[in-house]
Design a protein around this motif. Structure first.
Motif, PDB file in Angstrom:
ATOM      1  N   LEU A   1      -3.736   9.468  -5.493  1.00  0.00           N
ATOM      2  CA  LEU A   1      -3.653   8.007  -5.535  1.00  0.00           C
ATOM      3  C   LEU A   1      -3.270   7.466  -4.172  1.00  0.00           C
ATOM      4  O   LEU A   1      -2.310   7.944  -3.544  1.00  0.00           O
ATOM      5  CB  LEU A   1      -2.626   7.579  -6.591  1.00  0.00           C
ATOM      6  CG  LEU A   1      -2.423   6.077  -6.806  1.00  0.00           C
ATOM      7  CD1 LEU A   1      -3.721   5.425  -7.292  1.00  0.00           C
ATOM      8  CD2 LEU A   1      -1.298   5.828  -7.817  1.00  0.00           C
ATOM      9  N   GLY A   2      -4.026   6.451  -3.722  1.00  0.00           N
ATOM     10  CA  GLY A   2      -3.763   5.875  -2.410  1.00  0.00           C
ATOM     11  C   GLY A   2      -3.026   4.556  -2.471  1.00  0.00           C
ATOM     12  O   GLY A   2      -1.877   4.443  -2.052  1.00  0.00           O
ATOM     13  N   SER A   3      -3.660   3.520  -3.005  1.00  0.00           N
ATOM     14  CA  SER A   3      -3.046   2.191  -3.041  1.00  0.00           C
ATOM     15  C   SER A   3      -3.370   1.512  -4.362  1.00  0.00           C
ATOM     16  O   SER A   3      -4.369   1.818  -5.015  1.00  0.00           O
ATOM     17  CB  SER A   3      -3.546   1.328  -1.882  1.00  0.00           C
ATOM     18  OG  SER A   3      -4.935   1.062  -2.015  1.00  0.00           O
ATOM     19  N   VAL A   4      -2.491   0.561  -4.727  1.00  0.00           N
ATOM     20  CA  VAL A   4      -2.700  -0.267  -5.911  1.00  0.00           C
ATOM     21  C   VAL A   4      -2.314  -1.693  -5.555  1.00  0.00           C
ATOM     22  O   VAL A   4      -1.241  -1.939  -4.988  1.00  0.00           O
ATOM     23  CB  VAL A   4      -1.855   0.207  -7.108  1.00  0.00           C
ATOM     24  CG1 VAL A   4      -2.016  -0.744  -8.290  1.00  0.00           C
ATOM     25  CG2 VAL A   4      -2.244   1.618  -7.518  1.00  0.00           C
ATOM     26  N   THR A   5      -3.191  -2.653  -5.847  1.00  0.00           N
ATOM     27  CA  THR A   5      -2.876  -4.069  -5.662  1.00  0.00           C
ATOM     28  C   THR A   5      -3.264  -4.817  -6.932  1.00  0.00           C
ATOM     29  O   THR A   5      -4.158  -4.404  -7.668  1.00  0.00           O
ATOM     30  CB  THR A   5      -3.634  -4.676  -4.469  1.00  0.00           C
ATOM     31  OG1 THR A   5      -5.044  -4.581  -4.706  1.00  0.00           O
ATOM     32  CG2 THR A   5      -3.271  -3.971  -3.177  1.00  0.00           C
ATOM     33  N   VAL A   6      -2.562  -5.920  -7.178  1.00  0.00           N
ATOM     34  CA  VAL A   6      -2.874  -6.781  -8.317  1.00  0.00           C
ATOM     35  C   VAL A   6      -2.923  -8.216  -7.826  1.00  0.00           C
ATOM     36  O   VAL A   6      -2.030  -8.664  -7.087  1.00  0.00           O
ATOM     37  CB  VAL A   6      -1.818  -6.646  -9.445  1.00  0.00           C
ATOM     38  CG1 VAL A   6      -2.146  -7.589 -10.591  1.00  0.00           C
ATOM     39  CG2 VAL A   6      -1.755  -5.206  -9.951  1.00  0.00           C
ATOM     40  N   ASP A   7      -3.975  -8.941  -8.200  1.00  0.00           N
ATOM     41  CA  ASP A   7      -4.113 -10.362  -7.877  1.00  0.00           C
ATOM     42  C   ASP A   7      -4.173 -11.154  -9.177  1.00  0.00           C
ATOM     43  O   ASP A   7      -4.669 -10.664 -10.201  1.00  0.00           O
ATOM     44  CB  ASP A   7      -5.393 -10.629  -7.079  1.00  0.00           C
ATOM     45  CG  ASP A   7      -5.362  -9.983  -5.701  1.00  0.00           C
ATOM     46  OD1 ASP A   7      -4.247  -9.743  -5.193  1.00  0.00           O
ATOM     47  OD2 ASP A   7      -6.441  -9.691  -5.154  1.00  0.00           O
ATOM     48  N   ASP A   8      -3.684 -12.388  -9.131  1.00  0.00           N
ATOM     49  CA  ASP A   8      -3.821 -13.245 -10.304  1.00  0.00           C
ATOM     50  C   ASP A   8      -5.167 -13.963 -10.274  1.00  0.00           C
ATOM     51  O   ASP A   8      -5.992 -13.729  -9.387  1.00  0.00           O
ATOM     52  CB  ASP A   8      -2.658 -14.228 -10.423  1.00  0.00           C
ATOM     53  CG  ASP A   8      -2.570 -15.214  -9.257  1.00  0.00           C
ATOM     54  OD1 ASP A   8      -3.578 -15.408  -8.533  1.00  0.00           O
ATOM     55  OD2 ASP A   8      -1.494 -15.811  -9.065  1.00  0.00           O
ATOM     56  N   SER A   9      -5.395 -14.842 -11.236  1.00  0.00           N
ATOM     57  CA  SER A   9      -6.700 -15.488 -11.363  1.00  0.00           C
ATOM     58  C   SER A   9      -7.018 -16.411 -10.189  1.00  0.00           C
ATOM     59  O   SER A   9      -8.178 -16.755  -9.971  1.00  0.00           O
ATOM     60  CB  SER A   9      -6.760 -16.278 -12.671  1.00  0.00           C
ATOM     61  OG  SER A   9      -5.694 -17.215 -12.731  1.00  0.00           O
ATOM     62  N   LYS A  10      -6.012 -16.791  -9.415  1.00  0.00           N
ATOM     63  CA  LYS A  10      -6.231 -17.627  -8.241  1.00  0.00           C
ATOM     64  C   LYS A  10      -6.500 -16.791  -6.997  1.00  0.00           C
ATOM     65  O   LYS A  10      -6.758 -17.332  -5.920  1.00  0.00           O
ATOM     66  CB  LYS A  10      -5.012 -18.520  -7.993  1.00  0.00           C
ATOM     67  CG  LYS A  10      -4.724 -19.517  -9.103  1.00  0.00           C
ATOM     68  CD  LYS A  10      -3.485 -20.339  -8.782  1.00  0.00           C
ATOM     69  CE  LYS A  10      -3.165 -21.323  -9.888  1.00  0.00           C
ATOM     70  NZ  LYS A  10      -1.923 -22.105  -9.595  1.00  0.00           N
ATOM     71  N   GLY A  11      -6.412 -15.484  -7.146  1.00  0.00           N
ATOM     72  CA  GLY A  11      -6.598 -14.609  -6.003  1.00  0.00           C
ATOM     73  C   GLY A  11      -5.332 -14.335  -5.228  1.00  0.00           C
ATOM     74  O   GLY A  11      -5.359 -13.671  -4.181  1.00  0.00           O
ATOM     75  N   ASP A  12      -4.198 -14.836  -5.729  1.00  0.00           N
ATOM     76  CA  ASP A  12      -2.927 -14.620  -5.045  1.00  0.00           C
ATOM     77  C   ASP A  12      -2.383 -13.243  -5.404  1.00  0.00           C
ATOM     78  O   ASP A  12      -2.406 -12.838  -6.574  1.00  0.00           O
ATOM     79  CB  ASP A  12      -1.907 -15.676  -5.445  1.00  0.00           C
ATOM     80  CG  ASP A  12      -2.317 -17.072  -4.991  1.00  0.00           C
ATOM     81  OD1 ASP A  12      -2.968 -17.172  -3.941  1.00  0.00           O
ATOM     82  OD2 ASP A  12      -1.966 -18.050  -5.685  1.00  0.00           O
ATOM     83  N   PRO A  13      -1.860 -12.518  -4.414  1.00  0.00           N
ATOM     84  CA  PRO A  13      -1.322 -11.184  -4.695  1.00  0.00           C
ATOM     85  C   PRO A  13      -0.057 -11.253  -5.543  1.00  0.00           C
ATOM     86  O   PRO A  13       0.761 -12.159  -5.387  1.00  0.00           O
ATOM     87  CB  PRO A  13      -1.032 -10.613  -3.302  1.00  0.00           C
ATOM     88  CG  PRO A  13      -0.886 -11.807  -2.417  1.00  0.00           C
ATOM     89  CD  PRO A  13      -1.796 -12.858  -2.980  1.00  0.00           C
ATOM     90  N   VAL A  14       0.094 -10.296  -6.442  1.00  0.00           N
ATOM     91  CA  VAL A  14       1.279 -10.191  -7.295  1.00  0.00           C
ATOM     92  C   VAL A  14       2.199  -9.137  -6.688  1.00  0.00           C
ATOM     93  O   VAL A  14       1.787  -7.980  -6.534  1.00  0.00           O
ATOM     94  CB  VAL A  14       0.885  -9.800  -8.728  1.00  0.00           C
ATOM     95  CG1 VAL A  14       2.125  -9.609  -9.596  1.00  0.00           C
ATOM     96  CG2 VAL A  14      -0.041 -10.851  -9.327  1.00  0.00           C
ATOM     97  N   PRO A  15       3.422  -9.483  -6.335  1.00  0.00           N
ATOM     98  CA  PRO A  15       4.335  -8.487  -5.761  1.00  0.00           C
ATOM     99  C   PRO A  15       4.622  -7.365  -6.749  1.00  0.00           C
ATOM    100  O   PRO A  15       4.760  -7.601  -7.957  1.00  0.00           O
ATOM    101  CB  PRO A  15       5.607  -9.296  -5.457  1.00  0.00           C
ATOM    102  CG  PRO A  15       5.164 -10.731  -5.415  1.00  0.00           C
ATOM    103  CD  PRO A  15       4.032 -10.825  -6.404  1.00  0.00           C
ATOM    104  N   GLY A  16       4.719  -6.170  -6.250  1.00  0.00           N
ATOM    105  CA  GLY A  16       5.017  -5.033  -7.100  1.00  0.00           C
ATOM    106  C   GLY A  16       5.274  -3.803  -6.263  1.00  0.00           C
ATOM    107  O   GLY A  16       5.127  -3.815  -5.037  1.00  0.00           O
TER     108      GLY A  16
END
Length: 405
Positions: free
Chosen positions: A79-94
């Motif tokens: 596993l390298g990277s994981v990102t999550v964005d909301d419906s507006k395209g804004d990144p979700v901190p995690g």
């Protein structure tokens, strides 16, 4: 003086939903994830791409549990990277824990919001291309049957209160011990004047915040109860962010001495009036300690039956009477007011209330406000701190011991 609010719904027992994001290599570059992602291209010369599987915690209704980690497993790679964005395209901190294969949001996912998770992995042996895949998911709004509800937040929005007023949050359903720290972390109090304060859990349904000492007049206070996506630990989840702003008004303080039958009222540290009072007689002693005024009413029907004294009409200590100028001190029924049965105060003959003459009661009623401190000395026992807003009946050490964090 309460602002009534309603809340959210929650998850029951958690289950899982596994989504395979990248399967066997495909010339088109499409993964075998049912349209949830795109696998990196590869060939037999390059080696097989890593297979990524995402597991979202689900409740029994099949809805995503918003405060649980997302699990990402990789077969044939790292596993390298994981990102999550909301419906507006804004990144979700995690935070990603690659070794454990989890990605945990810094705050619970908001309910009713769509998200997209993107994960990348490198194949073992270094012979193939990295796989990069995505999974869309939505955190459904809980139903009313499983929502975390707030009964009330006190003070009400826009209120002007006295220097002893705490913030009190009451839940409609119990918050489990295991969930109180997480819930408390989402209850924020900010002030225009720096102040030291803390939360204290009186029960599974009530948590109060008070400053170490009385507020400074003129302080603007904002309470942000951001319960969106937070679990109460008993199968309920919040869906709202509640914001209350109130102001601390003038410093009006009252001290009652039951031994001298006097009441001293001061403003900004200067005595403005000293009044004669009556307090509780034998067997009906007035509760002691410091109380923040709960509310006040121009007239209240006082009954002996409602406070467990006497329910038989005509019996000794029975009463049922409407009385004026009532300042409310405890949930158990302690008031400062005028009594037609005690028109000449100056002794200890009441059933526990503090009695004033009719003129003095009206003056006091017009002088004090919600949250003003009334301290009663010279009585056998102090009231429980949750009997109304007697929060200052606890020392600071006792108060902070009731915090969940």
């Amino acid at each position: 003086m309460k602002s009534w609010v309603s809340g959210a719904r929650t998850a029951g027992s958690a289950g899982v939903l596994a989504l395979v994001l990248a399967g066997a290599a495909a010339c088109s570059g499409s993964g075998a994830s049912g349209g949830h992602g795109t696998a990196g291209s590869g060939s037999s010369a390059d080696g097989a791409p890593a297979v990524i599987t995402v597991t979202l915690a689900k409740d029994t209704a099949g809805d995503v549990v918003p405060d649980q980690p997302v699990r990402i497993a990789v077969k044939g790679g790292t596993l390298g990277s994981v990102t999550v964005d909301d419906s507006k395209g804004d990144p979700v901190p995690g935070a990603l824990n690659a070794a454990a294969g989890t990605w945990t949001p810094s705050a619970p996912f908001a309910v009713g919001v769509a998200y997209t998770l993107r994960a990348s992995a490198s194949p073992s042996g270094g012979g193939g291309k990295p796989s990069t895949d995505q999974v869309p998911f939505t955190v459904e709004t809980p139903s009313s049957a499983t929502s975390m509800l707030l009964d009330s937040i006190t003070p009400a929005k826009g209120a002007v209160v006295g220097v002893a007023m705490p913030v009190s949050v009451v839940f409609s359903n119990p918050v489990a011990d295991s969930a109180r720290a997480a819930v408390q972390s989402r209850l924020k109090v900010t002030t225009s004047i720096p102040v030291t304060g803390a939360w204290h859990w009186f029960s599974s349904t009530r948590v109060d915040w008070r400053p170490e000492n009385f507020w400074k007049p003129g302080t603007s206070v904002t309470v942000d109860a951001d319960l969106d996506g937070v679990s109460n630990g008993n199968g309920r989840i919040g869906i709202h962010d509640y914001v209350h702003t109130f102001t601390v008004g003038s410093d009006v303080e009252t001290v009652v001495d039951a031994t001298t039958h006097t009441m001293t009222v001061s403003e900004s540290g200067k005595t403005i009036r000293t009044l004669t009072v009556d307090t509780g007689g034998p067997g009906f002693q007035t509760w002691g300690g410091t109380f923040a005024v709960i509310d006040k009413e121009a007239e209240v029907e006082m009954t002996s039956c409602s406070v467990g004294i006497q329910c038989t009409k005509g019996a000794p200590n029975y009463y049922d009477i409407k009385l004026p100028s009532d300042v409310h001190l405890t949930f158990s029924g302690t008031y400062v007011h005028f009594s037609t049965g005690d028109t000449d105060p100056g002794d200890s003959t009441s059933h526990g209330c503090v009695h004033l003459s009719k003129a003095d009661a009206l003056w006091f009623f017009n002088t004090v406000k919600e949250g003003d401190p009334v301290t009663i000395n010279g009585v056998p026992k102090n009231a429980a701190p949750d009997n109304g807003y007697a929060d200052f009946n606890l020392s600071w050490a006792q108060w902070t011991a009731g915090s969940a964090s």
